[in-house]
Design an enzyme around this catalytic site. Structure first.
Site, PDB file in Angstrom:
ATOM      1  CG  ASP A   1      -7.076  -4.556   1.956  1.00  0.00           C
ATOM      2  OD1 ASP A   1      -7.547  -4.428   0.812  1.00  0.00           O
ATOM      3  OD2 ASP A   1      -6.568  -3.620   2.596  1.00  0.00           O
TER       4      ASP A   1
ATOM      5  CG  ASP B   1      -1.968  -0.877   1.298  1.00  0.00           C
ATOM      6  OD1 ASP B   1      -2.402  -1.251   0.212  1.00  0.00           O
ATOM      7  OD2 ASP B   1      -2.445  -1.223   2.400  1.00  0.00           O
TER       8      ASP B   1
ATOM      9  CG  ASP C   1      -5.208  -0.529   5.397  1.00  0.00           C
ATOM     10  OD1 ASP C   1      -6.070  -0.868   4.556  1.00  0.00           O
ATOM     11  OD2 ASP C   1      -4.553   0.532   5.314  1.00  0.00           O
TER      12      ASP C   1
HETATM   13  P1  ATP Z   1      -3.270   3.304  -0.148  1.00  0.00           P
HETATM   14  O1  ATP Z   1      -3.887   2.176  -0.895  1.00  0.00           O
HETATM   15  O2  ATP Z   1      -2.228   4.006  -0.879  1.00  0.00           O
HETATM   16  O3  ATP Z   1      -2.896   2.992   1.234  1.00  0.00           O
HETATM   17  P2  ATP Z   1      -5.664   4.210   0.695  1.00  0.00           P
HETATM   18  O4  ATP Z   1      -5.911   2.818   1.081  1.00  0.00           O
HETATM   19  O5  ATP Z   1      -5.654   5.229   1.752  1.00  0.00           O
HETATM   20  O6  ATP Z   1      -4.393   4.365  -0.129  1.00  0.00           O
HETATM   21  P3  ATP Z   1      -8.206   4.573  -0.110  1.00  0.00           P
HETATM   22  O7  ATP Z   1      -8.432   4.582   1.336  1.00  0.00           O
HETATM   23  O8  ATP Z   1      -8.840   3.535  -0.963  1.00  0.00           O
HETATM   24  O9  ATP Z   1      -6.696   4.552  -0.412  1.00  0.00           O
HETATM   25  O10 ATP Z   1      -8.576   6.000  -0.643  1.00  0.00           O
HETATM   26  C1  ATP Z   1      -8.800   6.216  -1.995  1.00  0.00           C
HETATM   27  C2  ATP Z   1      -9.298   7.617  -2.178  1.00  0.00           C
HETATM   28  O11 ATP Z   1     -10.500   7.785  -1.453  1.00  0.00           O
HETATM   29  C3  ATP Z   1      -8.352   8.683  -1.656  1.00  0.00           C
HETATM   30  O12 ATP Z   1      -7.465   9.101  -2.666  1.00  0.00           O
HETATM   31  C4  ATP Z   1      -9.291   9.794  -1.279  1.00  0.00           C
HETATM   32  O13 ATP Z   1      -9.579  10.605  -2.381  1.00  0.00           O
HETATM   33  C5  ATP Z   1     -10.549   9.068  -0.882  1.00  0.00           C
HETATM   34  N1  ATP Z   1     -10.649   8.914   0.576  1.00  0.00           N
HETATM   35  C6  ATP Z   1      -9.765   8.336   1.379  1.00  0.00           C
HETATM   36  N2  ATP Z   1     -10.185   8.361   2.652  1.00  0.00           N
HETATM   37  C7  ATP Z   1     -11.380   8.961   2.643  1.00  0.00           C
HETATM   38  C8  ATP Z   1     -12.337   9.291   3.657  1.00  0.00           C
HETATM   39  N3  ATP Z   1     -12.150   8.976   4.923  1.00  0.00           N
HETATM   40  N4  ATP Z   1     -13.447   9.924   3.287  1.00  0.00           N
HETATM   41  C9  ATP Z   1     -13.652  10.228   2.008  1.00  0.00           C
HETATM   42  N5  ATP Z   1     -12.808   9.961   1.020  1.00  0.00           N
HETATM   43  C10 ATP Z   1     -11.676   9.341   1.318  1.00  0.00           C
END
Ligand code: ATP
Length: 885
Positions: free
Chosen positions: A627, A329, A623
């Site tokens: 997943d 990630d 996480d």
């Molecule tokens: P990575 O995979 O790199 O660890 P991540 O798991 O944090 O990233 P996601 O959590 O899937 O990625 O987030 C994807 C997108 O969703 C982010 O780029 C953001 O635009 C949006 N996002 C992330 N967290 C939130 C939240 N709590 N509320 C609303 N939108 C969110």
């Protein structure tokens, strides 16, 4: 506490009954009081086998039966001292086995304790993460996707809460939960207003009051113990066990053959011959090997835990050494997960934010001027939305540092709102849709400016999609702005709002299809972890590919990837493209790309499968609750200790205490070290066993006097097993170990080279001993002295050979010769003990040795040095040959 039909009561009655309050919860002091009465929220430990039983089980072993047989034969023949020594060896052997087994189990137990479940509870109006063992009836528990339900809980709130209850009901489809009271006779599987300990939250969020804990929970009733005793088997141990059985069989057969030869051919007296055959059997069976190997693995587990990698099973230690691709990630693993909003875009205006980290000290400015919210209604609305649709909490800890509880992306938005020069309200949510990385947004229904409104925040594409009735120019403009920020490696979050009829009471995904008005976008920086850049370089040298799998925008992903050294320029693929691919296209993409953006948890699973089908050994981080399938499927599922959900931790082989990519690389290094040491141990123990066996074998064949008695062989095996063979466990990682490609997991343990090396070393030792015996016999030296010299020669050869084995093929006096203190300490102990064997009268009686003069040490030491020198020469030739190849 009284036992009641909790599902049948109204929520107010449940709260009243448990003397608690859903806003404030209990205080810590009140909870402690209740815990004294109700006990900890734990199931009783499964009953373990008693120590005596475990000790006795050590005697259930073919080798021990052979030894017992030997003891009986020696009694019959009247060799009482031999009998005593054999019995002593049997007991000591069992004791060593017992201690080693307990040590390995203890190591794994302590690791299990490090992974104890956590729960979120409201204590004195504050959300707190506490060990779930501390929950008591009356606690208000907060649940979110990925949590293990920590106790039996009557729900007070449920927002799209879905719970997977198969561990309790056998039903694998997640059940959607509600809060309304249910009829008294409702069966367990239909109690929708309750969640039960041991089940897990598949989606949504909820709040409830703990009603039953520990063994009073439904789970506690069906089984008072969940046996989670670990298997101590690993592929390598299985291979060795199998191999051990094979040699034992060969040895027994050749022993029988030897008996026949000796008895009929050379006319040995039956008694002496029997003793010799017993000696042969005992000598050649590598009895210490499995125990030594499992102790090396257990030490490896402890070492990894000390370096922040909690490995949950022994086999994973081995697998780690073979990892050929790490899929990681981005957020928090490659980056610091310290998010800061640096700018906010609203229609026609861009605001800058000053300050860093989660501290609310800072300002929102426009062209260098602090912005007054009264003049910036759009900004105010944006901030209200992102503060309202937010589950995180900002607080100042005892050390005066600002921290957040909850998700970092949300936390930084709260901080941003706090930087406004007037207070931003957090509105009450009448209904909500929690964030999930498969749809990438989060929404809530609020009462705003007198109308019901849906607020949503999420990934920019989602926000733009929901607002598609804006003009095309407008959307293009937003799009351009978003790209500009993403290319700098910034994470973008959008916010939008839609008015809905006043009677709307709930919301679903269908309400988020269209009709929204964009409020704005925040761009967030999350700096890369500097130390990871070096680790990624190290991985490349070690032939391990690193792939970044992120939910973020592809431009953000590319920018961060290039800062970290992952992926070739411009090469990025989105999850949606993977979704359309067939198996062979997926395999191709899995090889071609290193940066995967806007992925869903299912894409992770697809990638693991594609990589595995190409023969890769794949470590995958994760996480979230979704997943779990990819983590389970990966060869090494890696969960995050800090931000990971309980479900992801349970599905993984390894948990990172610090969520840091570096820790994965450290664990892989440790895995390579452990595997190398396992192999070195095998390479050390087997030749010496074969050498001992051969000495006796050849003596019987040639009809010469037995150079060693069975008791002496037993002694040598035992003393070397408890000293020098353990030294290799502490051998450091060899230089260059992270410069060779990952090992082939299917490669045979006993490669051609190993068979050669075992035979080669065995013949040098055996040849040396026999040559010494013949020469000295011809010279007419007292046979008792020759016998003692033979014992010493065997031990000293092993001691020298230990130093050869510290590096499989490298030169022994390389850098790091003194790095393994254990090797020197055990050598010292062994020398002291062997001096005792030679010069202490009691040992002379027990082992049949005699004191020898100083010059008699020349032969044994000479043989030891020869073994050492010849093996070093062989390694040198091998190195030359492989270099020229
Ligand atoms: P990575 O995979 O790199 O660890 P991540 O798991 O944090 O990233 P996601 O959590 O899937 O990625 O987030 C994807 C997108 O969703 C982010 O780029 C953001 O635009 C949006 N996002 C992330 N967290 C939130 C939240 N709590 N509320 C609303 N939108 C969110």
């Amino acid at each position: 506490m009284k036992k009641l039909a909790w599902h049948h009561l109204e929520t107010v009655d449940v709260l009243a009954e448990l003397e608690t309050n859903n806003e404030e919860g209990l205080t810590d002091a009140a909870a402690d009081e209740r815990r004294k009465a109700a006990g900890a929220n734990e199931l009783p430990e499964p009953k373990r086998e008693s120590r005596v039983m475990r000790f006795l089980k050590q005697f259930h072993d073919v080798l021990i039966y052979v030894l017992l047989g030997a003891a009986v034969i020696t009694i019959v023949l009247g060799h009482t001292i031999d009998t005593l020594v054999i019995l002593m060896v049997i007991v000591i052997n069992a004791a060593i086995g017992y201690i080693q087994q307990s040590k390995a189990e203890k190591a794994l137990d302590s690791i299990r304790k490090m992974l104890s479940l956590k729960a979120t509870a409201i204590r004195a109006s504050k959300r707190k993460v506490i060990p779930s063992a501390n929950l008591v009836p009356g606690d208000i528990a907060v649940l979110k996707a990925g949590d293990k339900v920590p106790a039996d809980i009557r729900l007070l709130e449920a927002a799209n809460l879905k719970v997977e209850e198969s561990s309790l009901t056998g039903e694998s489809v997640a059940v959607e939960k509600k809060v309304d009271a249910l009829p008294l006779e409702t069966s367990l599987g239909d109690r929708l207003n309750m969640v039960f300990a041991g089940t897990s939250v598949a989606a949504g969020s909820g709040v409830g009051v703990v009603v039953e804990t520990g063994s009073s929970t439904e789970l506690g009733k069906i089984s008072s113990s969940i046996s989670n005793v670990q298997k101590l088997q690993t592929p390598l141990l299985k291979q060795t066990a199998h191999f051990g059985k094979l040699i034992s069989a060969i040895i027994v057969i050749s022993a029988a053959a030897m008996f026949a030869i000796g008895y009929f051919w050379h006319d040995y007296p039956a008694g002496e011959l029997l003793l010799a055959i017993i000696g042969l059997t005992v000598a050649a069976i590598p009895e210490g090997l499995p125990a030594v190997l499992s102790i090396i693995l257990a030490l490896g587990v402890q070492e990894m835990a000390a370096k922040n990698a909690i490995v949950r099973t022994l086999p994973s230690v081995e697998t780690l050494g073979a990892v050929s691709v790490i899929c990681s990630d981005k957020t928090g693993t490659l980056t610091k997960n310290e998010m800061t909003v640096t700018s906010i875009l609203v229609k026609d205006e861009e605001y800058e934010l000053t300050g860093s980290g989660y501290s609310p000290k800072g300002e929102i400015t426009s062209r260098g001027q602090v912005v007054a919210l009264a003049d910036a209604p759009r900004l105010k609305q944006f901030l209200t939305c992102v503060k309202t649709i937010n589950e995180s909490h900002l607080f100042c800890n005892e050390r005066g540092h600002w921290e957040i509880s909850g998700d970092a992306t949300e936390g930084c938005l709260v901080t941003a709102a706090e930087k406004a020069e007037e207070s931003i309200p957090k509105l009450d949510c009448l209904a909500k849709i929690p964030f999930d990385s498969s749809y990438k947004y989060m929404a809530g229904l609020v009462e705003h400016d007198g109308t019901r409104t849906i607020f949503v925040k999420g990934a920019p594409e989602q926000i733009l999609r929901m607002s598609k009735n804006d003009s095309a120019d407008e959307l293009d403009r937003w799009h351009g702005e978003i790209l500009l920020h993403a290319r700098k490696g910034e994470r973008m979050i959008g916010a939008a709002a839609k008015k809905v009829p006043a009677n709307t009471a709930s919301i679903g995904h269908a309400d988020l299809e269209e009709g929204f008005e964009i409020l704005g976008f925040a761009s967030i920086i999350d700096p890369p972890r500097e130390e990871v850049i070096e680790s990624i370089r190290l991985c490349k040298k070690a032939g391990i590919q690193v792939k970044m799998i992120t939910g973020d925008h592809k431009e953000t992903a590319l920018a961060i990837g290039s800062q970290m050294g992952i992926g070739a320029e411009g090469l990025v693929i989105e999850g949606i493209e993977l979704d359309r691919m067939d198996e062979s296209e997926l395999q191709e993409a899995a090889v071609k790309y290193d940066v995967f953006a806007r992925t869903s948890p299912n894409n992770k699973l697809q990638l693991v499968q594609a990589l595995q089908s190409l023969g890769h050994i794949c470590a995958m981080t994760g996480d979230g609750v979704n997943d779990a399938p990819a983590l389970k499927r990966a060869d090494i599922g890696v969960a995050m200790g800090i931000k990971g959900t309980e479900v992801s931790k349970e599905a993984s082989e390894m948990v990172l205490v610090d969520d840091n990519f570096n820790t994965i690389v450290t664990a892989v290094k440790e895995g390579r070290r452990v595997y190398d040491n396992l192999k070195k141990t095998i390479l050390f123990i087997l030749p010496t066993n074969v050498a001992e066996g051969s000495v006796i074998f050849v003596s019987i064949l040639l009809g010469t006097a037995m150079p060693l008695t069975p008791v002496q062989i037993l002694w040598i095996n035992m003393i070397t097993a408890v000293t020098i063979s353990l030294a290799i466990a502490f051998e450091k990682l060899e230089p260059g170990a992270m410069e060779r490609p990952p090992r082939n997991p299917n490669a045979k343990l006993l490669s051609g080279y190993y068979v050669f090396r075992i035979a080669f070393v065995a013949s040098i030792i055996c040849g040396g001993l026999l040559y010494m015996n013949r020469t000295l016999a011809e010279a007419g030296l007292n046979p008792a002295i020759v016998n003692t010299m033979t014992v010493q020669a065997l031990v000293i050869s092993q001691l020298f050979y230990l130093f050869n084995c510290r590096s499989e093929k490298g030169f022994v006096f390389r850098k790091g010769f003194f790095s393994n203190k254990a090797a020197f300490i055990v050598s010292g102990i062994l020398i002291a003990v062997q001096l005792g064997v030679t010069y202490l009268p009691i040992m002379n009686v027990l082992l049949g040795t005699v004191p020898i003069a100083a010059q008699h040490w020349i032969w044994p030491i000479g043989i030891g040095i020869s073994v050492f020198a010849i093996v070093e020469m062989e390694k040198w030739v091998w190195r030359k040959m492989s270099a020229s190849r």
